[in-house]
Motif scaffolding. Structure first.
Motif, PDB file in Angstrom:
ATOM      1  N   ILE A  18      41.197   7.605 -26.507  1.00  0.00           N
ATOM      2  CA  ILE A  18      42.236   7.663 -25.463  1.00  0.00           C
ATOM      3  C   ILE A  18      42.229   6.391 -24.627  1.00  0.00           C
ATOM      4  CG2 ILE A  18      42.918   8.845 -23.345  1.00  0.00           C
ATOM      5  CD1 ILE A  18      41.991  11.455 -24.639  1.00  0.00           C
ATOM      6  N   VAL A  19      41.046   5.935 -24.221  1.00  0.00           N
ATOM      7  CA  VAL A  19      40.954   4.708 -23.416  1.00  0.00           C
ATOM      8  C   VAL A  19      41.441   3.512 -24.223  1.00  0.00           C
ATOM      9  CG1 VAL A  19      39.335   3.117 -22.298  1.00  0.00           C
ATOM     10  CG2 VAL A  19      39.107   5.583 -21.944  1.00  0.00           C
ATOM     11  N   ARG A  20      41.082   3.464 -25.480  1.00  0.00           N
ATOM     12  CA  ARG A  20      41.515   2.342 -26.327  1.00  0.00           C
ATOM     13  C   ARG A  20      43.036   2.306 -26.452  1.00  0.00           C
ATOM     14  NH1 ARG A  20      38.246   2.581 -31.490  1.00  0.00           N
ATOM     15  NH2 ARG A  20      36.609   1.899 -30.038  1.00  0.00           N
ATOM     16  N   ASP A  21      43.657   3.465 -26.599  1.00  0.00           N
ATOM     17  CA  ASP A  21      45.108   3.515 -26.795  1.00  0.00           C
ATOM     18  C   ASP A  21      45.887   3.328 -25.502  1.00  0.00           C
ATOM     19  OD1 ASP A  21      44.690   3.936 -29.478  1.00  0.00           O
ATOM     20  OD2 ASP A  21      44.914   6.113 -29.369  1.00  0.00           O
ATOM     21  N   HIS A  22      45.375   3.875 -24.379  1.00  0.00           N
ATOM     22  CA  HIS A  22      46.155   3.890 -23.142  1.00  0.00           C
ATOM     23  C   HIS A  22      45.770   2.804 -22.143  1.00  0.00           C
ATOM     24  CE1 HIS A  22      46.901   7.944 -24.732  1.00  0.00           C
ATOM     25  NE2 HIS A  22      48.012   7.931 -24.007  1.00  0.00           N
ATOM     26  N   VAL A  23      44.615   2.172 -22.336  1.00  0.00           N
ATOM     27  CA  VAL A  23      44.175   1.139 -21.386  1.00  0.00           C
ATOM     28  C   VAL A  23      44.119  -0.243 -22.026  1.00  0.00           C
ATOM     29  CG1 VAL A  23      42.323   0.417 -19.820  1.00  0.00           C
ATOM     30  CG2 VAL A  23      42.844   2.849 -20.101  1.00  0.00           C
ATOM     31  N   LEU A  24      43.608  -0.326 -23.246  1.00  0.00           N
ATOM     32  CA  LEU A  24      43.332  -1.628 -23.840  1.00  0.00           C
ATOM     33  C   LEU A  24      44.413  -2.110 -24.790  1.00  0.00           C
ATOM     34  CD1 LEU A  24      39.537  -1.076 -24.693  1.00  0.00           C
ATOM     35  CD2 LEU A  24      40.559  -1.907 -22.559  1.00  0.00           C
ATOM     36  N   ALA A  25      45.038  -1.199 -25.498  1.00  0.00           N
ATOM     37  CA  ALA A  25      45.965  -1.609 -26.555  1.00  0.00           C
ATOM     38  C   ALA A  25      47.177  -2.370 -26.002  1.00  0.00           C
ATOM     39  CB  ALA A  25      46.448  -0.375 -27.328  1.00  0.00           C
ATOM     40  N   GLY A  26      47.535  -3.468 -26.679  1.00  0.00           N
ATOM     41  CA  GLY A  26      48.755  -4.213 -26.353  1.00  0.00           C
ATOM     42  C   GLY A  26      48.681  -5.023 -25.076  1.00  0.00           C
ATOM     43  N   ARG A  27      47.477  -5.231 -24.540  1.00  0.00           N
ATOM     44  CA  ARG A  27      47.341  -5.988 -23.295  1.00  0.00           C
ATOM     45  C   ARG A  27      46.361  -7.137 -23.497  1.00  0.00           C
ATOM     46  NH1 ARG A  27      46.170  -1.784 -18.521  1.00  0.00           N
ATOM     47  NH2 ARG A  27      46.534  -3.690 -17.318  1.00  0.00           N
ATOM     48  N   LEU A  87      38.995  -5.816 -17.508  1.00  0.00           N
ATOM     49  CA  LEU A  87      38.987  -4.596 -18.316  1.00  0.00           C
ATOM     50  C   LEU A  87      38.581  -3.388 -17.468  1.00  0.00           C
ATOM     51  CD1 LEU A  87      37.297  -6.089 -21.494  1.00  0.00           C
ATOM     52  CD2 LEU A  87      39.617  -5.169 -21.403  1.00  0.00           C
ATOM     53  N   ASP A  88      37.530  -3.551 -16.670  1.00  0.00           N
ATOM     54  CA  ASP A  88      37.098  -2.450 -15.803  1.00  0.00           C
ATOM     55  C   ASP A  88      38.166  -2.092 -14.779  1.00  0.00           C
ATOM     56  OD1 ASP A  88      34.670  -2.287 -17.117  1.00  0.00           O
ATOM     57  OD2 ASP A  88      33.605  -3.545 -15.669  1.00  0.00           O
ATOM     58  N   SER A  89      38.837  -3.103 -14.226  1.00  0.00           N
ATOM     59  CA  SER A  89      39.898  -2.838 -13.253  1.00  0.00           C
ATOM     60  C   SER A  89      41.057  -2.073 -13.888  1.00  0.00           C
ATOM     61  CB  SER A  89      40.408  -4.158 -12.659  1.00  0.00           C
ATOM     62  OG  SER A  89      39.382  -4.816 -11.935  1.00  0.00           O
ATOM     63  N   ALA A  90      41.362  -2.392 -15.137  1.00  0.00           N
ATOM     64  CA  ALA A  90      42.432  -1.687 -15.829  1.00  0.00           C
ATOM     65  C   ALA A  90      42.073  -0.215 -16.031  1.00  0.00           C
ATOM     66  CB  ALA A  90      42.712  -2.361 -17.175  1.00  0.00           C
ATOM     67  N   PHE A  91      40.801   0.061 -16.372  1.00  0.00           N
ATOM     68  CA  PHE A  91      40.387   1.452 -16.529  1.00  0.00           C
ATOM     69  C   PHE A  91      40.465   2.194 -15.194  1.00  0.00           C
ATOM     70  CE2 PHE A  91      37.027   4.596 -15.982  1.00  0.00           C
ATOM     71  CZ  PHE A  91      37.415   5.531 -16.932  1.00  0.00           C
ATOM     72  N   ASN A  92      39.953   1.597 -14.134  1.00  0.00           N
ATOM     73  CA  ASN A  92      39.957   2.263 -12.828  1.00  0.00           C
ATOM     74  C   ASN A  92      41.374   2.544 -12.344  1.00  0.00           C
ATOM     75  OD1 ASN A  92      37.135   2.286 -12.587  1.00  0.00           O
ATOM     76  ND2 ASN A  92      37.105   0.196 -11.778  1.00  0.00           N
ATOM     77  N   ALA A  93      42.307   1.661 -12.670  1.00  0.00           N
ATOM     78  CA  ALA A  93      43.708   1.901 -12.292  1.00  0.00           C
ATOM     79  C   ALA A  93      44.320   3.034 -13.112  1.00  0.00           C
ATOM     80  CB  ALA A  93      44.516   0.606 -12.484  1.00  0.00           C
ATOM     81  N   TRP A  94      43.818   3.264 -14.310  1.00  0.00           N
ATOM     82  CA  TRP A  94      44.356   4.302 -15.185  1.00  0.00           C
ATOM     83  C   TRP A  94      43.774   5.687 -14.878  1.00  0.00           C
ATOM     84  CZ3 TRP A  94      41.433   6.988 -18.960  1.00  0.00           C
ATOM     85  CH2 TRP A  94      42.171   7.807 -19.823  1.00  0.00           C
ATOM     86  N   VAL A  95      42.584   5.777 -14.293  1.00  0.00           N
ATOM     87  CA  VAL A  95      41.910   7.059 -14.049  1.00  0.00           C
ATOM     88  C   VAL A  95      42.785   8.053 -13.276  1.00  0.00           C
ATOM     89  CG1 VAL A  95      39.987   8.157 -12.826  1.00  0.00           C
ATOM     90  CG2 VAL A  95      39.556   6.196 -14.292  1.00  0.00           C
ATOM     91  N   PRO A  96      43.460   7.660 -12.180  1.00  0.00           N
ATOM     92  CA  PRO A  96      44.313   8.643 -11.484  1.00  0.00           C
ATOM     93  C   PRO A  96      45.408   9.224 -12.379  1.00  0.00           C
ATOM     94  CG  PRO A  96      43.935   6.731 -10.083  1.00  0.00           C
ATOM     95  CD  PRO A  96      43.406   6.375 -11.436  1.00  0.00           C
TER      96      PRO A  96
END
Length: 286
Positions: free
Chosen positions: A126-135, A143-152
């Motif tokens: 899920i993290v690979r598809d919704h946070v990392l893919a295509g960016r 990378l960590d900032s992108a995950f933290n922004a996605w958590v909510p």
């Protein structure tokens, strides 16, 4: 599953997503709370022992506490060596120390059990598809900032298995976690080094440089008492043995040695016998 009871841990291999900035490999560390499916992820450039448990500390801070148990695969950062199915698994001593400090149980999956940590394995995808893919990213911090922004966004969704909003269920999960200790447990990476062979079988090789910096007994500030260091004891013993041997070999030295003299009669008094210089009478001999 009850709140705060269990979490699962896994690694993800994110490949060369930072190769353009000179970082050849990136890994994602994941921890998922099993009751709520609340996620944690951080991106690293190593999977070594120190990094592995540093990611744990970040996860505990993210959740605000520690679960009662954590499920692992038989990774070398948790398991000291692999054993046959059914045998007790020997744990890595640093993993034991870390778990004891944070008061959680280590749950190692049985061999050949691929579905034992499906909750966290699903999160890796899920993290690979919704946070990392295509960016595009330029650092692990991004990378960590992108995950933290996605958590909510993730916490606002209803989970397909338990049917509740992840964030609502996560509140109960967080409240049941054990509190963090007052001080962190920092794991240090240790390395073993092999030394070269001696010049021959049974040979004893001494490098005097190995004594550099060790207490030598000449300065009381560097010692813990009046115990003579082993090196000095060895030297003193050799000096005494050498001196004694030379005295025996040197006749002149032996002549100068003073020897106490006493009459043999002094030994008669304690034994009650007649003096050694007295000859027996014919009656005593008959």
């Amino acid at each position: 599953m009850v709140p705060g009871a269990q979490a699962q841990v896994d690694w993800g291999d994110e490949g060369k997503i930072l190769a353009h900035v000179g970082i050849p490999k990136v890994y994602s560390f994941h921890m998922t709370l099993c009751y709520s499916r609340d996620p944690f992820c951080c991106l690293t450039t190593s999977q070594d022992l120190a990094t592995f448990f540093d990611c744990h500390r970040q996860a505990f801070a993210h959740f605000g506490g520690v679960p009662m148990s954590i499920v692992y695969e038989r990774t070398k950062t948790v398991v000291r060596r692999h054993v046959a199915p059914g045998q007790a698994v020997p744990l890595h001593p640093e993993a034991v120390g870390f778990a004891g400090h944070y008061d959680f149980d280590i749950d190692v999956l049985a061999a050949y059990r691929p579905t034992g940590k499906g909750r966290v394995e699903r999160q890796v995808l899920i993290v690979r598809d919704h946070v990392l893919a295509g960016r595009a990213f330029s650092s692990t911090e991004e990378l960590d900032s992108a995950f933290n922004a996605w958590v909510p966004l993730r916490r606002a969704k209803s989970h397909g298995t338990h049917g509740e909003v992840i964030g609502h269920r996560a509140i109960r999960d967080h409240m049941a976690l054990r509190p963090l200790p007052a001080t962190p447990y920092v794991v240090t990476q240790r390395h073993l080094r092999h030394v070269g062979r001696a010049v021959g079988r049974g040979a004893r090789v001494v490098d005097e440089k190995h004594w550099d910096g060790l207490p030598d007994g000449r300065n009381r500030r560097t010692t813990t008492g009046d115990i003579i260091p082993p090196r000095l004891r060895h030297q003193d013993a050799l000096s005494q043995e050498t001196g004694s041997l030379m005295a025996l070999l040197n006749r002149a030295g032996a002549v100068r040695v003073e020897v106490g003299r006493r009459p043999l009669s002094v030994y008669d008094e304690p034994t009650g016998t007649r003096p050694f210089t007295t000859h027996p009478t014919p009656e005593e001999l008959s």
